[in-house]
Scaffold this motif. Structure first.
Motif, PDB file in Angstrom:
ATOM      1  N   ARG A   1      99.513  21.277 -45.489  1.00 22.08           N
ATOM      2  CA  ARG A   1     100.220  20.456 -46.479  1.00 22.08           C
ATOM      3  C   ARG A   1      99.753  19.007 -46.430  1.00 22.08           C
ATOM      4  O   ARG A   1      99.564  18.356 -47.450  1.00 22.08           O
ATOM      5  CB  ARG A   1     101.722  20.534 -46.223  1.00 22.08           C
ATOM      6  N   SER A   2      99.573  18.493 -45.211  1.00 25.43           N
ATOM      7  CA  SER A   2      99.130  17.110 -45.064  1.00 25.43           C
ATOM      8  C   SER A   2      97.712  16.927 -45.589  1.00 25.43           C
ATOM      9  O   SER A   2      97.394  15.919 -46.227  1.00 25.43           O
ATOM     10  CB  SER A   2      99.211  16.693 -43.595  1.00 25.43           C
ATOM     11  N   TYR A   3      96.832  17.913 -45.336  1.00 23.31           N
ATOM     12  CA  TYR A   3      95.452  17.803 -45.790  1.00 23.31           C
ATOM     13  C   TYR A   3      95.375  17.818 -47.314  1.00 23.31           C
ATOM     14  O   TYR A   3      94.616  17.060 -47.918  1.00 23.31           O
ATOM     15  CB  TYR A   3      94.623  18.940 -45.205  1.00 23.31           C
ATOM     16  N   ARG A   4      96.149  18.689 -47.936  1.00 21.48           N
ATOM     17  CA  ARG A   4      96.156  18.742 -49.404  1.00 21.48           C
ATOM     18  C   ARG A   4      96.694  17.456 -50.011  1.00 21.48           C
ATOM     19  O   ARG A   4      96.292  17.042 -51.090  1.00 21.48           O
ATOM     20  CB  ARG A   4      97.005  19.922 -49.878  1.00 21.48           C
ATOM     21  N   ARG A   5      97.619  16.801 -49.283  1.00 18.78           N
ATOM     22  CA  ARG A   5      98.247  15.615 -49.817  1.00 18.78           C
ATOM     23  C   ARG A   5      97.414  14.367 -49.609  1.00 18.78           C
ATOM     24  O   ARG A   5      97.289  13.525 -50.489  1.00 18.78           O
ATOM     25  CB  ARG A   5      99.628  15.436 -49.170  1.00 18.78           C
ATOM     26  N   SER A   6      96.823  14.221 -48.407  1.00 19.48           N
ATOM     27  CA  SER A   6      96.172  12.955 -48.091  1.00 19.48           C
ATOM     28  C   SER A   6      94.757  13.088 -47.552  1.00 19.48           C
ATOM     29  O   SER A   6      94.143  12.087 -47.225  1.00 19.48           O
ATOM     30  CB  SER A   6      97.019  12.204 -47.046  1.00 19.48           C
ATOM     31  N   GLY A   7      94.241  14.312 -47.466  1.00 21.29           N
ATOM     32  CA  GLY A   7      92.896  14.493 -46.951  1.00 21.29           C
ATOM     33  C   GLY A   7      92.801  14.394 -45.453  1.00 21.29           C
ATOM     34  O   GLY A   7      91.720  14.351 -44.894  1.00 21.29           O
TER      35      GLY A   7
ATOM     36  N   LYS B   1     100.664   3.190 -51.050  1.00 22.65           N
ATOM     37  CA  LYS B   1      99.938   4.384 -50.608  1.00 22.65           C
ATOM     38  C   LYS B   1      99.976   4.477 -49.090  1.00 22.65           C
ATOM     39  O   LYS B   1      99.756   3.487 -48.389  1.00 22.65           O
ATOM     40  CB  LYS B   1      98.470   4.315 -51.070  1.00 22.65           C
ATOM     41  N   ASN B   2     100.241   5.683 -48.610  1.00 21.95           N
ATOM     42  CA  ASN B   2     100.309   5.934 -47.178  1.00 21.95           C
ATOM     43  C   ASN B   2      99.012   6.610 -46.735  1.00 21.95           C
ATOM     44  O   ASN B   2      98.511   7.489 -47.426  1.00 21.95           O
ATOM     45  CB  ASN B   2     101.505   6.845 -46.893  1.00 21.95           C
ATOM     46  N   PHE B   3      98.431   6.209 -45.605  1.00 23.99           N
ATOM     47  CA  PHE B   3      97.169   6.822 -45.199  1.00 23.99           C
ATOM     48  C   PHE B   3      97.093   6.977 -43.692  1.00 23.99           C
ATOM     49  O   PHE B   3      97.715   6.231 -42.935  1.00 23.99           O
ATOM     50  CB  PHE B   3      95.962   6.006 -45.698  1.00 23.99           C
TER      51      PHE B   3
END
Length: 464
Positions: A64-70, A375-377
């Motif tokens: 889920r995290s990868y799909r959202r923020s790479g 934006k959160n990264f």
């Protein structure tokens, strides 16, 4: 946030999902007993083990995290908030100390038992067992029986199998008839080909790791109980055509009237109550038949119910963790006046390494809310390289606020690239919060440049 990922997702969530699977399995076991689907019960208990050892919640959260923020990382280790950071560290220390204490306590309890076990094993007398291997090869042709040792031992009163990866089949010094020996080999061979010793050893290891879970000991006992019941049914169904009289006559004659404590053993046949219970379940299985449809429905219910719990728990924990992370970062920025005192440096466009910039890693960051400009990264920056955001349009006179934490002791560059190709950046480490003014309208980028020789991680946000 490697420690938080490990502790919450791999330990806590695995314990929660495994326990839910175990409790659901106990409920379905009662249904299976009433329906006569006895054979599927041991399979369900072995399936529960998957939810204890496979980090389904962690995998789901990473996807889920990868799909959202790479990135597969969520939040950080809360270095910016000492209170939460130390709460996490204390929890980890308590868990590790508890695990070490449990291992030492168990080891102390087993000293006398292991001493007695070693004494018994010293009396093992190996023999060739060509007939035994040939018989087992016919029964279980896919197993390499050359690696299994066969011994006699005058201290043993019943046949047993020892070992996890290399098994030894031990027989008492008494004569069995050929039919009796065949049944004994069927029974012990079934335990070996199903890796029952290995399963028990895995559960025992989990009891050391999840020492705070009080339901693991009952789970181990249930697995031990149903392993023998399932073995009885499998042997009678596969080799004896469902006929149980000879089978149980041999088990009763071979059982040990005394209780012998030996680690990593299966099928000690040392309890009259155990034999009677197994006979009752066998009779129930013969009367009800296979119940394949009921068995399939019970297995599907266990998988679906346990999986939903795993994914729901992981999603909830990930959401709460990110919410807490953002609240901490906002509070931290307000506490320091939203800016650190690093000096802003200017790098003309003709001095920017364009080739390195073109090969930079680009992440698509997810907005905190659908309409927000924040934006959160969480980025991993390779050595001597850039990681940057996607481009975004800013009007002349606007501002870009960048706040992040660099997990490094060295100084690195954090800044923006302007429409003319020049860069504004600050050089620092750990917490960096800076406001950059936009002097022209055009496309801007937020970037982090790793000035060191190893990968670094950087977590934070920017407001564009």
């Amino acid at each position: 946030m490697s420690w938080i990922n490990f502790f919450f997702f791999v330990i806590i969530l695995n314990t929660v999902t495994g326990t839910v699977a175990y409790l659901l399995c106990k409920l379905l076991t009662r249904i299976a007993e009433k329906a006569g689907a006895i054979r599927v019960i041991y399979l369900m208990y072995r399936l529960v083990l998957i939810f204890y050892i496979v980090p389904l919640g962690w995998i789901c959260s990473c996807v889920r995290s990868y799909r959202r923020s790479g990135s597969i990382l969520l939040g950080d280790s809360f270095y910016g908030n000492p209170l939460i950071f130390w709460i996490i560290q204390i929890a980890l220390i308590v868990w590790i100390v508890g695990m070490i204490y449990g291992i030492l306590r168990k080891a102390k309890e087993k000293v006398n038992e292991r001493a007695a076990y070693r004494l018994k094993m010293q009396n093992n007398i190996p023999f060739r067992a060509d007939w035994h291997r040939e018989m087992l090869k016919r029964m279980y042709p896919h197993k390499n029986w050359k690696r299994v040792r066969f011994c006699t031992n005058f201290m043993m009163k019943s046949p047993v199998v020892s070992g996890v990866f290399t098994q030894t089949m031990i027989f008492p010094e008494c004569r069995y008839s050929k039919p009796e020996m065949q049944v004994i080999l069927m029974h012990e061979g079934m335990h070996i080909v199903r890796f029952d010793n290995l399963v028990k050893m895995i559960i025992l290891t989990i009891t050391y790791i999840d020492w705070f879970n009080p339901l693991l000991d009952p789970y181990l006992k249930e697995m031990d109980k149903w392993a023998d019941i399932s073995c009885d049914i499998s042997v009678c169904n596969k080799f004896l055509g469902g006929k149980t009289k000879l089978y149980f006559d041999v088990l009763i004659s071979a059982r040990d009237p005394r209780r012998i404590s030996m680690p990593a053993f299966v099928s000690q046949l040392n309890s009259k109550d155990s034999i009677e219970r197994r006979m009752n379940y066998m009779i129930q299985w013969k009367r009800s038949g296979g119940r394949k449809l009921v068995s399939a429905l019970l297995m599907a219910t266990l998988i679906a119910g346990s999986s939903v719990t795993a994914f729901a728990a992981s999603g909830q924990v990930a959401t709460q963790q990110n919410d807490l992370y953002r609240e901490i970062r906002v509070t931290e920025s307000e506490a320091i006046g939203e800016e650190t005192d690093q000096e802003i440096h200017f790098l003309p466009a003709d001095q920017v390494d364009q080739e390195k910039w073109d090969n930079a890693i680009v992440y698509e960051e997810a907005a905190l809310d659908p309409l927000t400009v924040q934006k959160n990264f969480t980025w991993t920056v390779p050595p001597d390289n850039f990681v940057r955001s996607t481009g975004f349009i800013k009007q002349k006179g606007g501002q870009i606020i960048v706040s992040c934490y660099l997990y490094s002791q060295l100084n690195h560059r954090v800044g923006i690239r302007r429409p003319d190709g020049s860069q504004l950046y600050v050089l620092g480490t750990h917490q960096i919060t800076k406001t950059f003014n936009c002097e022209s309208t055009g496309t801007y980028y937020v970037f982090v440049e790793n000035m060191g020789r190893v990968d670094i991680k950087v977590s934070g946000y920017y407001i564009r």
